[in-house]
Design a protein around this motif. Structure first.
Motif, short mmCIF file in Angstrom:
data_model
loop_
_atom_site.label_atom_id
_atom_site.label_comp_id
_atom_site.label_asym_id
_atom_site.label_seq_id
_atom_site.Cartn_x
_atom_site.Cartn_y
_atom_site.Cartn_z
N GLY A 210 0.88 -1.16 -0.03
CA GLY A 210 0.08 0.06 -0.10
C GLY A 210 0.85 1.37 0.05
O GLY A 210 2.02 1.11 0.21
N ILE A 211 0.05 2.35 -0.14
CA ILE A 211 0.83 3.86 -0.13
C ILE A 211 1.31 4.11 1.04
O ILE A 211 2.55 4.77 0.96
N ASP A 212 0.69 3.75 2.17
CA ASP A 212 1.20 4.36 3.49
C ASP A 212 2.63 3.92 3.98
O ASP A 212 3.48 4.65 4.09
N SER A 213 2.58 2.53 4.11
CA SER A 213 3.97 1.90 4.30
C SER A 213 5.20 2.49 3.39
O SER A 213 6.19 2.80 3.61
N SER A 214 4.45 2.39 2.08
CA SER A 214 5.47 2.77 0.98
C SER A 214 6.27 4.15 0.98
O SER A 214 7.07 4.23 0.59
N ALA A 215 5.43 5.06 1.26
CA ALA A 215 5.53 6.46 1.41
C ALA A 215 6.55 6.59 2.76
O ALA A 215 7.63 7.28 2.63
N VAL A 216 6.40 5.77 3.71
CA VAL A 216 7.34 5.86 5.03
C VAL A 216 8.84 5.29 4.58
O VAL A 216 9.95 6.09 4.87
#
Length: 775
Positions: free
Chosen positions: A323-329
């Motif tokens: 997902g985008i959330d952990s990938s953004a982190v």
């Protein structure tokens, strides 16, 4: 990060042999209004009748220092998984106050980082669980402007220093991070015990009363060596209160709610107050900031939040999903290290970031590890995977339930338990995670009906505000599409009931109904439960509403946009009591892993909460080429749902740090597969676990319903709703066996004084007015 426990003599009236009518944390009341009567000392400012040699000011029971030392050591040993590096105790000279701590060494690995903590004047003592960020600035403030003398580099010392300087509750405003603490102030004229919890409930803190003592701990199992005899809170299980309010599965065991703090004094007894709450903009206020300004505002605050959470004296990794959330982190961590030369914990900026990911069987339809792998390749980071199959889910099921101390509707918590074995195996104690992004940026499809319910007046030129016919048609379509989506993933099908008076405060929001979709119907419960008059037509939506503060309900009625009201309700219940528990702290700390949640930095969330709904969920008509590879949730989604782009402003804010694939990809919730073969490891697990003897030993379930669910879950069609029921019951059976929970019966439930409807609303008001009165 650690485990904490405390034992505190309660204030006592003159002439009373005990400060409460019954031991084990219970009396003649229960529910949200359980506080009245539970401790048995007047809450008024009049101190007449208070024995000033007891409780906070002196020992009121027969605990000796030796007895209390033995109990606290045993208590800490039970939760040693939270802090295996060392442990410590502090006990007052009269044994009226005892604090215990087990340490997971993260910052200041030297003995000066040990706990319990003591202030520079030797008069304030505390145990702290969690991390306080912005350490350098706050430490400098305390030392330079106020002359506080630190004796080490641990961030936990800030709790004591800031309290000494500002007092309670003012010092809580300065705490940035995830935390729970118990603090004893022994100074003459201000003797008290205070306890508090972070704004979102990232770190747990529960309490109960046994005999003459108030007990607090990070986990309820820590109470076992201190005389606690667990019993079921059947009311909290039946009406869903364990997930909505301060109750737990165990009678008399309560949570200190997120954003709240407790004070225990001789004069006023035990009081709990709120020090923080989420706030949203007036829905009629027109937004004047540009889109670019808002995107930049999110980006700057998120990057700062992640930078602060990279500070540690041990290695730091990232939990990476598809997902985008952990990938953004992961992307921001990588850029901070490479371009800004920020250390990743105690590792050099040139160190390759370690990422950890779950891999479900490919044919399950739930495996996102290939997306995570492509992200890792693009970032140039290392991804380490934990394979989670049917055998591992069956193997870890009971241990997961034991550590979580509550049931859950999905096996994703078991997968998270397995994932959390990886960091320590690779020398990593700290991980950054993506929890909190969906809640604040409207990532869940659950938020779409309430987004469409009213126009977003803050954005008068947005397509769905300027075209009411389009918005209304989409709203009608989404209602059916969401219901179909819920059926596909096995949500509980509750009977349609007329709205109660309390639901008027929800202003038509579907969120109360959404929250109870993951709660069993009364048909699961024993006949003696179903036949009680108060459960005739039980509507668990009332439990949702009763858990909310009156001032929040007033804002939901007329001030907040319905989507923001929905987010508020979700964050107060599912986020705090489920996602941050069985998908957060409990499964991570079971393996001595500290997780940090940059999306739950309150500086970031307070900014995001004031953004217009239309920049979180944005109208974006679907293009045919975008419909592929969107995951199982979106495979059969209708066109109305497909036309709304969730977390739009977050996508724009993190665009420089993620792949094109992730920028376009829809949100897929982290769920585990629910279809498993007959005769397989999970089928055998439930057959062995859910015997008639084991289920009936709980006392509150109908075995015939469980037996039928076991058959339906493993039929040729594979009933997903039935499978989820097995997961609930399996957790309860496990907890009974591991905790030794007493069998429930009708007399127990009646003695708890269940409440519903208007009673619930009245109880909620007395609770949220801010005092746990001791009458």
């Amino acid at each position: 990060m650690c485990g904490i426990t405390a034992s505190i003599v309660l204030p006592q009236r003159k002439g009373d042999k005990h400060p409460i009518g019954r031991t084990n944390g219970v009396d003649s009341t229960n529910g949200t209004d359980h506080i009245h009567g539970i401790i048995g000392t007047g809450h008024t400012n009049d101190t007449d009748g208070i024995n000033d040699t007891n409780g906070i000011n002196g020992r009121a029971d027969d605990h000796t220092t030796e007895t209390l030392t033995t109990q606290l050591r045993a208590s800490i040993n039970i939760i040693n998984h939270r802090g295996p590096d060392e442990s410590g105790l502090w006990i007052s000279p009269d044994a009226s106050i005892g604090l215990g701590h087990c340490r997971l060494s993260i910052n200041d690995l030297s003995p000066s980082g040990s706990q319990p903590l003591t202030s520079d004047d030797g008069q304030i003592h505390a145990v702290v669980n969690g991390e306080i960020y912005d350490y350098d600035r706050l430490r400098d403030l305390c030392a330079t402007e106020y002359g506080y003398k630190f004796n080490g580099e641990s961030d936990s010392q800030l709790v004591v220093a800031l309290y000494k300087i500002y007092g309670a509750p003012a010092f809580l405003e300065h705490l940035r991070g995830e935390f729970a603490f118990v603090l004893y102030d022994s100074r003459e004229g201000s003797k008290k015990v205070i306890a508090g919890r972070d704004r979102f409930g990232i770190k747990p803190l529960v309490w109960t009363v046994v005999g003459s003592r108030l007990l607090m701990a990070a986990e309820a199992k820590a109470f076992l060596p201190m005389g606690w005899e667990p019993e079921w809170d059947v009311g909290a299980i039946v009406d869903g209160g364990w997930m909505m309010d301060d109750r737990t599965l165990f009678k008399g065991v309560r949570k200190i709610l997120p954003g709240h703090w407790m004070e225990v004094t001789e004069a006023r007894g035990v009081q709990t107050r709120k020090y923080w709450d989420a706030e949203y903009e007036d829905k009629s206020k027109v937004e004047t900031r540009t889109i670019d300004d808002m995107v930049l505002g999110v980006r700057e605050r998120l990057v700062e939040s992640i930078r602060l959470r990279l500070r540690a004296d041990v290695p730091v990794g990232v939990y990476l999903s598809g997902g985008i959330d952990s990938s953004a982190v992961a992307g921001i961590v990588t850029q901070l290290a490479r371009e800004n030369h920020v250390k990743i914990g105690n590792q050099a900026p040139s160190t390759r970031v370690a990422c950890f990911s779950v891999r479900f069987p490919e044919d399950s339809g739930y495996n996102e590890s290939s997306v995570a792998e492509r992200t890792a390749d693009w970032l140039g980071v290392e991804v380490i995977k934990r394979d989670v199959d049917e055998a591992s889910l069956a193997r870890d099921f009971a241990d997961t339930a034991y550590h979580c101390e509550h049931h859950h509707f999905d096996l994703n918590c078991v997968a998270k338990f397995a994932l959390s074995t990886l960091p320590r195996e690779h020398g990593v104690k700290v991980v950054l995670t993506g929890e909190g992004a969906d809640e604040h940026f409207a990532g869940y499809s659950y938020f779409t009906p309430d987004f469409l319910r009213e126009p977003d007046l803050s954005q008068p030129d947005s397509p769905l505000t300027s075209n009411s016919e389009l918005r209304e048609s989409m709203y009608s379509a989404v209602d059916g599409e969401i219901k179909a989506l819920f059926r596909n993933i096995g949500a509980t099908q509750h009977e349609d009931l007329p709205d109660s008076e309390a639901l008027a405060d929800a202003n038509g929001s579907v969120m109360p109904a959404t929250l109870v979709l993951w709660h069993p119907t009364t048909q699961l419960f024993a006949p003696w439960v179903r036949e009680l008059e108060e459960y005739d037509g039980l509507d668990c939506r009332d439990t949702v509403m009763a858990s909310l503060a009156p001032e929040a309900r007033a804002k939901m009625r007329s001030l907040w946009h319905p989507m923001h009201s929905a987010q508020y309700m979700w964050n107060k219940s599912s986020l705090a009591n489920v996602l941050l528990s069985c998908l957060g702290d409990r499964t991570e700390m079971a393996h001595s892993v500290e997780a940090r949640t940059p999306f739950l930095d309150h500086h970031l969330t307070e900014y995001v909460n004031k953004l217009p709904p239309s920049v979180k969920l944005a109208y974006s008509p679907v293009q045919n080429e975008e419909q592929s590879e969107q995951g199982p949730l979106w495979k059969n989604a209708g066109s109305a749902l497909q036309s709304l782009k969730e977390k739009w402003i977050l996508r724009e804010a993190v665009r420089p740090y993620i792949t094109d694939e992730l920028y376009k990809r829809r949100k897929n919730p982290f769920l585990a597969p629910t279809r498993w073969p007959q005769g397989g490891a999970l089928h055998r697990l439930f057959q062995g676990l859910l015997t008639r003897e084991a289920v009936e030993a709980l006392g509150f379930l109908d075995y015939a319903v469980v037996e039928e669910a076991l058959e339906r879950a493993y039929s040729l069609k594979g009933d997903t709703e039935a499978f989820r029921l097995l997961v609930y019951v399996g957790a309860w059976v496990t907890l009974r066996e591991r905790f030794g929970v007493k069998k429930a019966n009708k007399d127990d439930l009646v003695s708890q004084g269940r409440f519903r409807g208007n009673q619930a609303a009245a109880a909620s008001q007395s609770f949220n007015d801010g005092r746990y009165s001791m009458k």
